[in-house]
Design an enzyme around this catalytic site. Structure first.
Site, PDB file in Angstrom:
ATOM      1  N   CYS A  93      14.526 -11.917 -33.326  1.00  0.00           N
ATOM      2  CA  CYS A  93      14.657 -11.255 -34.634  1.00  0.00           C
ATOM      3  C   CYS A  93      15.835 -10.291 -34.730  1.00  0.00           C
ATOM      4  O   CYS A  93      16.401 -10.112 -35.797  1.00  0.00           O
ATOM      5  CB  CYS A  93      13.358 -10.571 -35.044  1.00  0.00           C
ATOM      6  SG  CYS A  93      12.859  -9.248 -33.954  1.00  0.00           S
ATOM      7  N   LYS A 126      -0.304  -9.576 -30.822  1.00  0.00           N
ATOM      8  CA  LYS A 126       0.630  -8.787 -31.626  1.00  0.00           C
ATOM      9  C   LYS A 126       0.317  -9.011 -33.100  1.00  0.00           C
ATOM     10  O   LYS A 126       0.354 -10.140 -33.591  1.00  0.00           O
ATOM     11  CB  LYS A 126       2.062  -9.201 -31.320  1.00  0.00           C
ATOM     12  CG  LYS A 126       3.091  -8.441 -32.132  1.00  0.00           C
ATOM     13  CD  LYS A 126       4.502  -8.769 -31.705  1.00  0.00           C
ATOM     14  CE  LYS A 126       5.508  -8.029 -32.568  1.00  0.00           C
ATOM     15  NZ  LYS A 126       6.883  -8.324 -32.175  1.00  0.00           N
ATOM     16  N   LYS A 179      -0.704  -4.951 -29.364  1.00  0.00           N
ATOM     17  CA  LYS A 179       0.298  -4.203 -30.122  1.00  0.00           C
ATOM     18  C   LYS A 179       0.031  -4.334 -31.617  1.00  0.00           C
ATOM     19  O   LYS A 179      -0.179  -5.446 -32.079  1.00  0.00           O
ATOM     20  CB  LYS A 179       1.675  -4.764 -29.795  1.00  0.00           C
ATOM     21  CG  LYS A 179       2.798  -4.120 -30.562  1.00  0.00           C
ATOM     22  CD  LYS A 179       4.070  -4.869 -30.351  1.00  0.00           C
ATOM     23  CE  LYS A 179       5.115  -4.272 -31.270  1.00  0.00           C
ATOM     24  NZ  LYS A 179       6.328  -5.022 -31.288  1.00  0.00           N
TER      25      LYS A 179
END
Ligand code: PBG
Length: 331
Positions: free
Chosen positions: A122, A195, A248
């Site tokens: 990303c 995540k 996360k």
């Protein structure tokens, strides 16, 4: 034997007594400190969206790493901001890429420090998604191949642990196979296993210049409503060869950390993300709470939930503070 025989306050009478019965404790060795690396020399530029954090160049990152190690923090995790971005994120696996350079320089200066690299596209793609786009969607299998290429280039630079954060299916297995095939049998994998698609990554996306140009990440990151799915994600990553698994963000997902710790016999990492860091920093700046106490309480809660490893922007401040408190109490 209830009250008055039982008085819970007896063991809270003073700090020494409280210390004796304290169940959870924090130590600098619990922490991983994230570093943002960009091209250049002698850079240490404050990150506007995350006060207290900086953009480093590979040379200053190496100096910073030595300081981090001297505080008793065992590891750093590196994020790269490349010079240019393209559709496939090709700077992610460039031999002279910014992260690859930083790994080499940090390892040269401070060989005992554990160096972890975030493996994701990303920050490197011009559209800001975590993989290559085909027909308007991130193409899972094509992305896995590029992630494996990236992981190999980090391993060649000398990294100890690669940490894929993309949430593609099967990427841990593809990366493990690629590492084995290329002779990196001792390069470990810390998988961002559970995540979530979270609003708490906001400040990081400014810092890493990695916000998606269209849409969001809900098509690959997890739905905040689900925890059974997190257990499946973790189980799959362990099966595919993850050495450490991660949950996360941390704070909204303490129940997920708790379940993971109960269920899996692998080290559990938790990422105390940028938005969680900034909640404490902003509230403290507004005079609403004590920054140091809030920080320690946040970190302690993550440890108490079951995290063995805490990735946090507070690592340096907390390590310094713990050192001081320890000295004060032991006097
Ligand atoms: C890259 C990545 C992100 C974070 C870590 N790795 C951002 C995202 O998924 O959008 C967030 C870290 C933080 O907020 O502190 N995929």
């Amino acid at each position: 034997m209830a009250f008055p025989h039982t008085r819970m306050r007896r063991l809270r009478k003073n700090e020494t007594l409280r210390k004796l019965v304290r169940q959870t404790s924090l130590s600098a060795s619990d922490f991983v400190y994230p570093l943002f690396i960009r091209t250049g020399r002698e850079l240490k530029e404050p990150i506007e969206s995350m006060p207290g954090c900086f953009h480093f160049s590979p040379d200053t990152a190496a100096a910073e790493a030595a300081e981090i190690f001297s505080l008793g923090i065992p590891a750093v995790i590196l994020f790269g901001l490349p010079e240019r971005k393209d559709a496939t994120g090709s700077q992610a696996w460039a031999k002279e890429g910014v992260v690859q350079q930083a790994v080499r320089q940090i390892k040269k200066t401070c060989s005992d420090l554990v160096v972890i690299t975030d493996v994701c596209l990303c920050e490197y793609t011009d559209h800001g998604h975590c993989g290559v786009i085909r027909d308007g969607r991130v193409d899972n299998d094509a992305t896995c191949e590029l992630l494996a290429k990236t992981a190999i280039s980090h391993a060649q630079a000398g990294v100890d642990v690669v940490a894929p954060s993309d949430m593609m299916d099967g990427r841990v297995g593809v990366i493990r196979n690629a590492l084995e095939k290329n002779g990196f049998k001792d390069t470990a994998i810390m998988a961002y296993s559970a995540k979530y698609a979270s609003a708490f990554y906001g400040p990081f996306r400014d810092a890493a210049e990695s916000a998606p140009a269209f849409g969001d990440r809900k098509d690959y990151q997890m739905d905040p409503a689900n925890s059974a799915e997190a257990m499946r994600e973790i189980a799959l990553d362990v099966e595919e060869g993850a050495d450490i698994v991660m949950v996360k963000p941390a704070l909204c997902y303490l129940d997920v950390i708790y379940q993971a710790k109960k269920r899996f016999n692998v080290p559990i990492a938790a990422y105390n993300v940028s938005g969680e860091y900034m909640m404490v920093k902003s509230a403290a700046k507004a005079g609403l709470m004590n920054s140091e106490q809030a920080m320690l309480e946040v970190l302690l809660s993550i440890k108490r939930a079951g995290a063995d490893i805490i990735i946090t922007y507070f690592a340096k401040t907390a390590a310094e503070l713990l050192k001081l408190t320890h000295r004060k109490v032991s006097k």
